[in-house]
Write a protein that holds these residues in place. Structure first.
Motif, mmCIF file in Angstrom:
data_model
loop_
_atom_site.group_PDB
_atom_site.id
_atom_site.type_symbol
_atom_site.label_atom_id
_atom_site.label_comp_id
_atom_site.label_asym_id
_atom_site.label_seq_id
_atom_site.Cartn_x
_atom_site.Cartn_y
_atom_site.Cartn_z
ATOM 1 N N GLU A 119 16.109 39.208 -121.186
ATOM 2 C CA GLU A 119 14.833 39.007 -121.388
ATOM 3 C C GLU A 119 14.257 38.071 -120.361
ATOM 4 N N ALA A 120 15.137 37.231 -119.791
ATOM 5 C CA ALA A 120 14.663 36.133 -118.844
ATOM 6 C C ALA A 120 14.454 36.679 -117.500
ATOM 7 N N VAL A 121 15.242 37.861 -117.199
ATOM 8 C CA VAL A 121 15.011 38.715 -115.995
ATOM 9 C C VAL A 121 13.864 39.220 -116.067
ATOM 10 N N GLU A 122 13.595 40.057 -117.272
ATOM 11 C CA GLU A 122 12.365 40.624 -117.220
ATOM 12 C C GLU A 122 11.161 39.908 -117.012
ATOM 13 N N TYR A 123 11.129 38.640 -117.595
ATOM 14 C CA TYR A 123 10.042 37.538 -117.279
ATOM 15 C C TYR A 123 10.059 37.270 -115.733
ATOM 16 N N LEU A 124 10.958 36.977 -115.091
ATOM 17 C CA LEU A 124 11.066 36.574 -113.618
ATOM 18 C C LEU A 124 10.749 37.717 -112.892
ATOM 19 N N LYS A 125 10.735 38.875 -113.222
ATOM 20 C CA LYS A 125 10.415 40.088 -112.350
ATOM 21 C C LYS A 125 8.685 39.988 -111.956
ATOM 22 N N GLU A 128 6.564 34.693 -108.745
ATOM 23 C CA GLU A 128 7.176 34.753 -107.269
ATOM 24 C C GLU A 128 7.565 32.955 -107.252
ATOM 25 N N GLY A 129 8.783 32.942 -106.189
ATOM 26 C CA GLY A 129 9.404 31.444 -105.978
ATOM 27 C C GLY A 129 10.747 31.500 -106.197
ATOM 28 N N GLY A 130 11.411 30.492 -105.809
ATOM 29 C CA GLY A 130 12.645 30.415 -106.034
ATOM 30 C C GLY A 130 13.293 30.383 -107.505
ATOM 31 N N ARG A 152 15.489 35.194 -103.400
ATOM 32 C CA ARG A 152 14.781 34.240 -104.518
ATOM 33 C C ARG A 152 15.785 33.383 -105.409
ATOM 34 N N VAL A 153 17.135 34.259 -105.893
ATOM 35 C CA VAL A 153 17.905 33.619 -106.791
ATOM 36 C C VAL A 153 19.022 32.820 -106.100
ATOM 37 N N PHE A 154 19.290 31.727 -106.559
ATOM 38 C CA PHE A 154 20.128 30.873 -106.247
ATOM 39 C C PHE A 154 21.148 30.653 -107.352
ATOM 40 N N ALA A 155 22.447 31.168 -107.153
ATOM 41 C CA ALA A 155 23.164 31.250 -108.339
ATOM 42 C C ALA A 155 24.186 29.821 -108.195
ATOM 43 N N PHE A 196 15.941 23.792 -102.471
ATOM 44 C CA PHE A 196 15.638 25.383 -102.350
ATOM 45 C C PHE A 196 14.161 25.821 -102.747
ATOM 46 N N ASP A 197 13.482 24.840 -102.863
ATOM 47 C CA ASP A 197 12.055 25.130 -103.438
ATOM 48 C C ASP A 197 11.862 25.861 -104.545
ATOM 49 N N CYS A 198 12.833 25.681 -105.629
ATOM 50 C CA CYS A 198 12.627 26.506 -106.880
ATOM 51 C C CYS A 198 11.760 26.225 -107.632
ATOM 52 N N ARG A 199 10.951 27.334 -108.186
ATOM 53 C CA ARG A 199 9.854 27.232 -108.966
ATOM 54 C C ARG A 199 10.375 27.321 -110.656
ATOM 55 N N TYR A 200 11.664 27.938 -110.765
ATOM 56 C CA TYR A 200 11.972 28.103 -112.089
ATOM 57 C C TYR A 200 13.488 27.930 -112.080
#
Length: 707
Positions: A119-125, A128-130, A152-155, A196-200
């Motif tokens: 569900e988190a992935v569906e929202y993030l689709k 925009e942003g890191g 976009r994704v920093f794991a 990493f300029d992550c917005r989420y």
């Protein structure tokens, strides 16, 4: 036989494993990975089983080791594993206990709440942003559905070769793959989000032990939106503290657990319930996987708990030393007053709110599961802190103690004022009486801690009342906090202000008095009609008392208070109780008290000895007037302090006789009796005539009993 098996995939599970084995209870800790195995050190009472197991293999292991109790301390999100552990217990006939990780009581307003990583992935689709993903490597593949996920994704995942290789196959490489072991501090989380300029920030509700609070605050600080994967429905279980309590009761855990293996016939305690069923009186616990009858080594002496007393500075994380912050982060338990614990809230550790040393020592003694304990103290541990009393209390509790200094308020305030502090007189009026006016009168710079309420205004009133209106006062409020304030001015100017509860003050006196006040001229006192001991006799009498700076002194029959004042000047850190039955004389003592700047005088109106009943025990006493009650006065003073030092002045022969009778009848040791005659010169034209005063008898003695 291994009576306890712990599925130790969390810090709580590892802590419980170490706790039990340290008390001589055989335990098997099950971890899923080789990395988890490295976090636990095996010993004769602790074996580690590494590797993933299905339900059938779990049940086999429980039967092999004849396990009675299984503690499921797996991650709150490991629903499938918990289900397998529970079913395996039912199959093997072992008791199953689920450890419920405490949820963090953090404000998560504004967070996007989802029920799963999908569900988190569906929202993030649709954003925009890191994205900083901190939900682990097992479900990382799901993030590949996000367009442009490679950039976009920093794991952030565990730092093992196996995990890193799997992530690289998914396309997470370079700076987008962060291999580190948590939990992480708020500062590090925030730094990563900014770097990493992550917005989420995507996270699970991992509780205090998982560093959830630090993630929430870091996202807020870095301006990133929190995407929160809620916990799955949790089954019934026990909290960490409840599990510890169960284990203590089940296995009778005590510091002397090793002694419980003695044969019952010789008077020792019966063998514990987890011991193997050998011959009566000779049962010994068995190591896992070995044949019955193979003796275990003696239970290890429980390792001494390490308790660190930490001065945390002004009460904010920024004001702590790096060493203090690291020690707090590594501790199993934090202890301190409420404000101290609030300063370490980001550590998300179990806490015990207490300040009293005996309560702290008792709690440490009763909670052997905590091996590394930090006691948080305000400012520096060497400046009016509770450390002094804690050393003895904790040593009696069998703890190893270390201490870490902090930044004291005097160092901090003087730094802000750009003035050195090596010549500062240190005082505290926080929860204690102090002769602040006396210190300010004698010192160029005086620092004091202040209490709550109107303490600043009271300090300024006292300075004005005792002739110190010319000094400069610097008041520091909430030092070290974002809203700190420093106000400077005269006592009169600052008395009109409003102040908070956390205050300290530096007082500068451009004209400090550096001499010794003794044999003060009679004309300097306000007299009225009350009798007054003349200056030379007064000075000699005070000298005979041999006062200490912190003496507690009675002046019985104080008259105008001339002796009282000299006593107070000679014992500036003590207290002088002026006992006087004449109301007019009591008023004169109060005026002379202000005139000479001696707030360490308390006037008690009434007839001795009745007027002395409520007073604290004296270390010294001067008796200048007894109104015929000398014996009763001496008996009252000796009852309070059998070793008190006394000086008695008398003019009449009748009173001298009364004194000598008391020296015979009461437990007093006579040191000397002297007669002093003072003559003063008086001008008669071109000549000086010596005018004699009445002779004074000065009796010096002390109590002959033990204090």
């Amino acid at each position: 036989m291994t009576p306890v098996m712990i599925f130790a995939g969390t810090v709580e599970g590892r802590t419980l494993s170490e706790f039990l084995s340290g008390q001589g209870v055989p335990v098997t800790a099950c971890v899923a990975t080789e990395y988890g195995e490295t976090l636990l050190a095996e010993n004769p009472y602790l074996s580690v089983h590494a590797g993933r197991m299905d339900q059938e293999r779990m049940a086999e292991l429980m039967k092999e080791q004849r396990t009675d109790l299984v503690i499921d301390a797996t991650h709150p999100y490991a629903v499938e594993v918990s289900a397998n552990v529970s079913a395996a217990c039912a199959s093997a006939g072992a008791e199953y206990v689920r450890l419920i990780r405490e949820e963090t009581q953090e404000e998560t307003g504004g967070a996007v709440r989802v029920s799963s990583v999908d569900e988190a992935v569906e929202y993030l689709k649709g954003t925009e942003g890191g994205i900083l993903a901190t939900t682990g490597s097992k479900e990382l593949w799901k993030y590949t559905a996000i367009p442009g996920y490679e950039k976009r994704v920093f794991a952030r995942v565990l730092s093992t070769a196996e995990v890193a290789a799997a992530c690289e196959k998914l396309g997470f490489v370079g700076k987008n793959l962060i291999c580190m072991q948590g939990p992480f501090s708020e500062e590090l989380n925030a730094a990563m989000l900014r770097q990493f300029d992550c917005r989420y920030l995507v996270t699970k509700e991992t509780g205090r032990a998982g560093g959830f609070g630090e993630k929430i605050r870091a996202a807020r600080k870095a301006g990133a939106k929190l995407v929160l994967v809620g916990r799955p429905p949790e089954q019934d279980g026990l909290s960490y503290e409840e599990v510890v309590r169960l284990l203590k009761e089940r296995y009778s855990l005590r510091a002397d657990a090793a002694d419980d293996k003695r044969p019952a016939e010789t008077g020792g305690a019966a063998a514990p319930a987890w011991a193997s069923a050998g011959e009566a009186g000779t049962a010994e616990p068995e190591p896992a996987g070995e044949s019955a009858g193979m003796p275990m080594p003696p239970a290890p002496e429980p390792s001494r708990r390490l308790v660190t007393l930490i001065g945390i500075g002004m009460g904010t994380p920024e004001g702590m030393t790096v060493e203090a912050a690291d020690t707090i982060r590594e501790a199993d338990l934090l202890i301190g007053a409420g404000r101290m614990l609030e300063a370490a809230r980001e550590a998300e550790k179990p806490v015990f709110a207490a300040y009293d040393p005996e309560k702290i020592a008792a709690y440490v003694r009763d909670h052997a599961e905590y091996r590394r304990i930090a006691v948080l103290l305000s400012g520096d541990i060497g400046f009016y802190s509770g450390a002094k009393r804690l050393y003895d209390a904790l040593a009696d509790a069998g703890c190893e103690i270390q201490s870490l200094c902090g930044i004291s308020s005097v160092v901090y305030l003087c730094g802000k004022l750009k003035t050195p502090w090596e010549d500062v007189r240190l005082m505290s009026a926080h929860g204690r009486s102090a002769n602040l006016a006396g210190a300010v009168r004698e010192s160029a710079k005086t620092f004091t801690l202040l209490g709550a309420g109107d303490s600043v205004q009271a300090m300024c009133r006292e300075l004005r009342e005792y002739g110190l209106s010319h000094v400069t006062v610097h008041v520091g409020e909430r030092l070290g906090y974002p809203d700190e304030r420093i106000t400077s001015g005269t006592p009169e100017e600052l008395e009109r202000g409003d102040y908070g509860s956390l205050c300290a003050a530096l007082i500068e006196n451009p004209k400090p008095f550096s001499g010794i006040r003794s044999c003060i001229g009679d004309e300097e006192f306000l007299r009225g009609k009350a009798p007054m001991t003349k200056s030379e006799v007064r000075s000699l009498s005070v000298a005979k008392l041999r006062l200490t700076r912190d003496a507690v002194v009675y002046d019985v029959g104080a008259g105008t208070g001339s002796v009282t004042v000299e006593l107070a000047l000679a014992a500036p850190d003590g207290m002088v109780y002026a006992v006087e039955r004449n109301a007019e004389a009591c008023g004169l003592i109060e005026e002379n008290k202000r005139r000479f700047g001696t707030p360490n005088i308390q006037v008690t109106e009434g007839l001795a000895p009745e007027a002395m009943e409520a007073l604290p025990a004296p270390t010294h006493a001067f008796i200048g007037g007894s109104a015929g009650n000398l014996k009763e006065i001496l008996q009252s003073i000796l009852a309070k302090n059998p070793s008190v030092r006394l000086v008695i002045n008398t003019v009449t022969l009748e009173t001298v006789a009364e004194v000598t009778e008391c020296l015979k009848e009461l437990p007093l040791i006579e040191e000397e009796i002297i007669s002093v005659s003072i003559a003063r010169a008086k001008k008669a034209g071109a000549y000086h005539l010596m005018m004699g005063q009445n002779p004074i008898y000065i009796v010096t003695c002390r109590g002959g009993g033990e204090p």
